[in-house]
Design a protein around this motif. Structure first.
Motif, PDB file in Angstrom:
ATOM      1  N   ALA A  73     -32.885  45.132  63.505  1.00 36.04           N
ATOM      2  CA  ALA A  73     -31.536  45.245  63.555  1.00 36.04           C
ATOM      3  C   ALA A  73     -30.845  45.446  62.362  1.00 36.04           C
ATOM      4  CB  ALA A  73     -31.079  43.727  64.134  1.00 36.04           C
ATOM      5  N   LEU A  74     -30.560  44.689  61.381  1.00 35.59           N
ATOM      6  CA  LEU A  74     -29.779  44.814  59.997  1.00 35.59           C
ATOM      7  C   LEU A  74     -30.169  44.033  59.120  1.00 35.59           C
ATOM      8  CD1 LEU A  74     -27.365  42.451  59.804  1.00 35.59           C
ATOM      9  CD2 LEU A  74     -26.594  43.712  61.602  1.00 35.59           C
ATOM     10  N   ASP A  75     -30.097  44.374  57.934  1.00 34.60           N
ATOM     11  CA  ASP A  75     -30.227  43.571  56.891  1.00 34.60           C
ATOM     12  C   ASP A  75     -28.693  43.258  56.209  1.00 34.60           C
ATOM     13  OD1 ASP A  75     -32.932  43.369  56.330  1.00 34.60           O
ATOM     14  OD2 ASP A  75     -32.837  45.430  55.682  1.00 34.60           O
ATOM     15  N   PHE A  76     -28.353  42.122  55.874  1.00 34.07           N
ATOM     16  CA  PHE A  76     -26.847  41.982  55.336  1.00 34.07           C
ATOM     17  C   PHE A  76     -26.758  41.205  54.021  1.00 34.07           C
ATOM     18  CE2 PHE A  76     -23.182  39.261  55.106  1.00 34.07           C
ATOM     19  CZ  PHE A  76     -22.203  39.921  55.097  1.00 34.07           C
ATOM     20  N   GLY A  77     -25.954  41.688  53.284  1.00 31.53           N
ATOM     21  CA  GLY A  77     -25.738  40.795  51.840  1.00 31.53           C
ATOM     22  C   GLY A  77     -24.419  40.995  51.403  1.00 31.53           C
ATOM     23  N   ARG A  78     -24.292  40.239  50.316  1.00 34.74           N
ATOM     24  CA  ARG A  78     -22.862  40.337  49.539  1.00 34.74           C
ATOM     25  C   ARG A  78     -22.915  40.166  48.141  1.00 34.74           C
ATOM     26  NH1 ARG A  78     -19.520  35.201  50.242  1.00 34.74           N
ATOM     27  NH2 ARG A  78     -20.192  34.850  47.843  1.00 34.74           N
ATOM     28  N   LEU A  79     -22.170  41.251  47.576  1.00 35.60           N
ATOM     29  CA  LEU A  79     -22.106  41.619  46.092  1.00 35.60           C
ATOM     30  C   LEU A  79     -20.583  41.671  45.476  1.00 35.60           C
ATOM     31  CD1 LEU A  79     -23.637  42.113  43.405  1.00 35.60           C
ATOM     32  CD2 LEU A  79     -23.424  44.236  44.027  1.00 35.60           C
ATOM     33  N   THR A  80     -20.194  40.604  44.585  1.00 35.85           N
ATOM     34  CA  THR A  80     -18.707  40.809  44.241  1.00 35.85           C
ATOM     35  C   THR A  80     -19.267  41.446  42.783  1.00 35.85           C
ATOM     36  OG1 THR A  80     -18.520  38.445  45.166  1.00 35.85           O
ATOM     37  CG2 THR A  80     -17.049  39.244  43.292  1.00 35.85           C
ATOM     38  N   LEU A  81     -18.448  42.527  42.947  1.00 39.35           N
ATOM     39  CA  LEU A  81     -18.766  43.358  41.725  1.00 39.35           C
ATOM     40  C   LEU A  81     -17.791  42.750  40.455  1.00 39.35           C
ATOM     41  CD1 LEU A  81     -18.723  47.072  42.636  1.00 39.35           C
ATOM     42  CD2 LEU A  81     -20.629  45.703  41.527  1.00 39.35           C
ATOM     43  N   ASN A  82     -16.673  42.268  40.797  1.00 35.61           N
ATOM     44  CA  ASN A  82     -15.627  41.819  39.905  1.00 35.61           C
ATOM     45  C   ASN A  82     -14.721  40.958  40.420  1.00 35.61           C
ATOM     46  OD1 ASN A  82     -13.577  43.344  40.961  1.00 35.61           O
ATOM     47  ND2 ASN A  82     -14.155  44.909  39.517  1.00 35.61           N
ATOM     48  N   ASP A  83     -13.858  40.390  39.754  1.00 32.23           N
ATOM     49  CA  ASP A  83     -13.059  39.283  40.142  1.00 32.23           C
ATOM     50  C   ASP A  83     -12.094  39.830  41.501  1.00 32.23           C
ATOM     51  OD1 ASP A  83     -13.815  37.380  38.513  1.00 32.23           O
ATOM     52  OD2 ASP A  83     -12.007  37.829  37.010  1.00 32.23           O
ATOM     53  N   LEU A  87     -18.238  43.630  47.690  1.00 33.68           N
ATOM     54  CA  LEU A  87     -18.969  44.679  48.565  1.00 33.68           C
ATOM     55  C   LEU A  87     -19.897  43.830  49.855  1.00 33.68           C
ATOM     56  CD1 LEU A  87     -20.601  47.084  46.205  1.00 33.68           C
ATOM     57  CD2 LEU A  87     -18.329  47.064  47.225  1.00 33.68           C
ATOM     58  N   TYR A  88     -19.725  44.359  51.136  1.00 31.79           N
ATOM     59  CA  TYR A  88     -20.501  43.759  52.030  1.00 31.79           C
ATOM     60  C   TYR A  88     -21.599  44.865  52.441  1.00 31.79           C
ATOM     61  CZ  TYR A  88     -17.270  39.929  52.436  1.00 31.79           C
ATOM     62  OH  TYR A  88     -16.649  38.934  52.422  1.00 31.79           O
ATOM     63  N   LEU A  89     -22.782  44.520  52.258  1.00 32.41           N
ATOM     64  CA  LEU A  89     -24.062  45.663  52.442  1.00 32.41           C
ATOM     65  C   LEU A  89     -24.631  45.352  53.510  1.00 32.41           C
ATOM     66  CD1 LEU A  89     -25.703  45.059  48.865  1.00 32.41           C
ATOM     67  CD2 LEU A  89     -23.643  46.567  49.528  1.00 32.41           C
ATOM     68  N   PHE A  90     -24.728  46.621  54.475  1.00 32.08           N
ATOM     69  CA  PHE A  90     -25.332  46.443  55.775  1.00 32.08           C
ATOM     70  C   PHE A  90     -26.554  47.390  55.720  1.00 32.08           C
ATOM     71  CE2 PHE A  90     -21.219  44.752  56.655  1.00 32.08           C
ATOM     72  CZ  PHE A  90     -21.444  43.882  57.771  1.00 32.08           C
ATOM     73  N   GLY A  91     -27.700  46.818  55.618  1.00 36.26           N
ATOM     74  CA  GLY A  91     -28.906  47.625  55.664  1.00 36.26           C
ATOM     75  C   GLY A  91     -29.300  48.002  56.966  1.00 36.26           C
ATOM     76  N   THR A  92     -29.526  49.299  57.188  1.00 43.44           N
ATOM     77  CA  THR A  92     -29.962  49.612  58.693  1.00 43.44           C
ATOM     78  C   THR A  92     -31.305  49.864  58.885  1.00 43.44           C
ATOM     79  OG1 THR A  92     -30.269  52.166  58.076  1.00 43.44           O
ATOM     80  CG2 THR A  92     -27.629  51.150  58.754  1.00 43.44           C
ATOM     81  N   PRO A  93     -31.919  49.655  60.237  1.00 43.58           N
ATOM     82  CA  PRO A  93     -33.276  50.157  60.543  1.00 43.58           C
ATOM     83  C   PRO A  93     -33.538  51.615  60.345  1.00 43.58           C
ATOM     84  CG  PRO A  93     -32.214  49.683  62.522  1.00 43.58           C
ATOM     85  CD  PRO A  93     -31.063  49.203  61.132  1.00 43.58           C
ATOM     86  N   GLU A 100     -29.093  55.071  67.248  1.00 40.62           N
ATOM     87  CA  GLU A 100     -28.063  54.757  67.955  1.00 40.62           C
ATOM     88  C   GLU A 100     -27.262  53.344  67.336  1.00 40.62           C
ATOM     89  OE1 GLU A 100     -26.403  54.048  72.517  1.00 40.62           O
ATOM     90  OE2 GLU A 100     -28.294  54.949  72.124  1.00 40.62           O
ATOM     91  N   LEU A 101     -28.024  52.402  67.122  1.00 42.52           N
ATOM     92  CA  LEU A 101     -27.666  51.068  66.722  1.00 42.52           C
ATOM     93  C   LEU A 101     -27.036  51.300  65.469  1.00 42.52           C
ATOM     94  CD1 LEU A 101     -27.645  47.956  66.452  1.00 42.52           C
ATOM     95  CD2 LEU A 101     -29.816  48.162  65.479  1.00 42.52           C
ATOM     96  N   TRP A 102     -27.484  51.934  64.245  1.00 38.24           N
ATOM     97  CA  TRP A 102     -26.913  51.861  63.217  1.00 38.24           C
ATOM     98  C   TRP A 102     -25.780  53.133  63.096  1.00 38.24           C
ATOM     99  CZ3 TRP A 102     -26.353  56.368  59.893  1.00 38.24           C
ATOM    100  CH2 TRP A 102     -27.483  57.171  59.852  1.00 38.24           C
ATOM    101  N   GLN A 103     -25.665  53.771  64.140  1.00 37.23           N
ATOM    102  CA  GLN A 103     -24.466  54.813  64.421  1.00 37.23           C
ATOM    103  C   GLN A 103     -23.136  53.788  64.667  1.00 37.23           C
ATOM    104  OE1 GLN A 103     -25.747  57.672  67.204  1.00 37.23           O
ATOM    105  NE2 GLN A 103     -25.644  59.301  65.962  1.00 37.23           N
ATOM    106  N   ASP A 104     -23.364  52.647  65.355  1.00 42.79           N
ATOM    107  CA  ASP A 104     -22.418  51.647  65.719  1.00 42.79           C
ATOM    108  C   ASP A 104     -22.067  51.000  64.635  1.00 42.79           C
ATOM    109  OD1 ASP A 104     -22.487  52.475  68.361  1.00 42.79           O
ATOM    110  OD2 ASP A 104     -23.957  50.945  69.034  1.00 42.79           O
ATOM    111  N   MET A 105     -22.875  50.919  63.604  1.00 45.74           N
ATOM    112  CA  MET A 105     -22.665  50.008  62.402  1.00 45.74           C
ATOM    113  C   MET A 105     -21.825  50.867  61.248  1.00 45.74           C
ATOM    114  SD  MET A 105     -26.652  48.511  61.763  1.00 45.74           S
ATOM    115  CE  MET A 105     -26.071  47.933  59.839  1.00 45.74           C
ATOM    116  N   THR A 106     -21.610  52.055  61.638  1.00 48.49           N
ATOM    117  CA  THR A 106     -20.684  52.885  60.665  1.00 48.49           C
ATOM    118  C   THR A 106     -19.039  52.616  60.900  1.00 48.49           C
ATOM    119  OG1 THR A 106     -20.599  54.643  62.263  1.00 48.49           O
ATOM    120  CG2 THR A 106     -22.270  54.795  60.647  1.00 48.49           C
TER     121      THR A 106
END
Length: 205
Positions: A73-83, A87-93, A100-106
């Motif tokens: 389905a997906l991988d999801f993570g969060r990275l705060t670059l500065n104050d 960034l919300y990171l969505f890793g696709t299969p 088709e699934l990750w096209q929807d994720m765009t």
């Protein structure tokens, strides 16, 4: 090298003003789950399942001898670059049957980072083609696998037929600093494209 420590604090800093959704895309077994896991400051959401013999009938497993799980389905993570910027990171299969699934994720994504493997560069064309069809800007990061052949970046740029303006960098998906630098290259490129003012100076998390 190593993964980012998962924080028990799931809340954003009060100073955060801008949240950006980014996709981490690439072909099967290129390191997307590892990349998100190395960067995420919270415990990453993963939807990995054990690979089965049935999947081997439809997926290209060449060069992935040691891979035993796959994202469904997906991988999801969060990275705060500065104050100010998170960034919300969505890793696709990576398998073709999940395109088709990750096209929807765009939807709502600011851009994408394409992970590529010099052992299988030709597998990146379909991924980049879909992004171009959807009009989603992207940068390319070569994930340096230990047994991958080393190529000059300009040679790789020519092989992938990238525009001169498209960022092309190296990274090690297992390494937090290296992966952060790849994301910064993408974000700076996206901000330049859109003409937006930078939400604070980008710096390593």
């Amino acid at each position: 090298m190593g993964s980012a420590p998962a924080s028990d604090d799931v809340y954003l800093r009060p100073s955060v003003q801008t949240a950006v959704k980014l996709l981490i895309v690439g072909h099967f077994a290129v390191g997307k789950t590892t990349f998100v896991g190395a960067l995420s400051e919270i415990r990453p959401l993963r939807t990995e399942e054990v690979m089965t013999q049935a999947g081997a009938l439809v997926d290209d497993l060449a060069g992935t001898r040691d891979k035993t799980t796959t994202t469904v389905a997906l991988d999801f993570g969060r990275l705060t670059l500065n104050d100010a910027l998170v960034l919300y990171l969505f890793g696709t299969p990576g398998q073709q049957r999940f395109t088709e699934l990750w096209q929807d994720m765009t939807r709502g994504a600011f851009g994408a980072l394409v992970l590529a493997d010099t052992r299988r560069l030709d597998h990146s064309f379909e991924v980049m083609g879909v992004l171009e069809e959807l009009g989603l800007p992207y940068a390319v990061a070569l994930n340096d696998f230990d047994d991958a052949p080393a190529h000059d970046l300009e040679e790789v740029r020519e092989a992938l037929d990238l525009l001169p303006s498209t960022p092309l960098v190296r990274c090690d998906a297992r390494d937090r600093v290296s992966s952060t630098e790849a994301l910064i290259a993408l974000v700076e490129y996206l901000l330049t494209r859109t003409g937006e003012s930078r939400p604070g100076e980008l710096e390593h998390a």
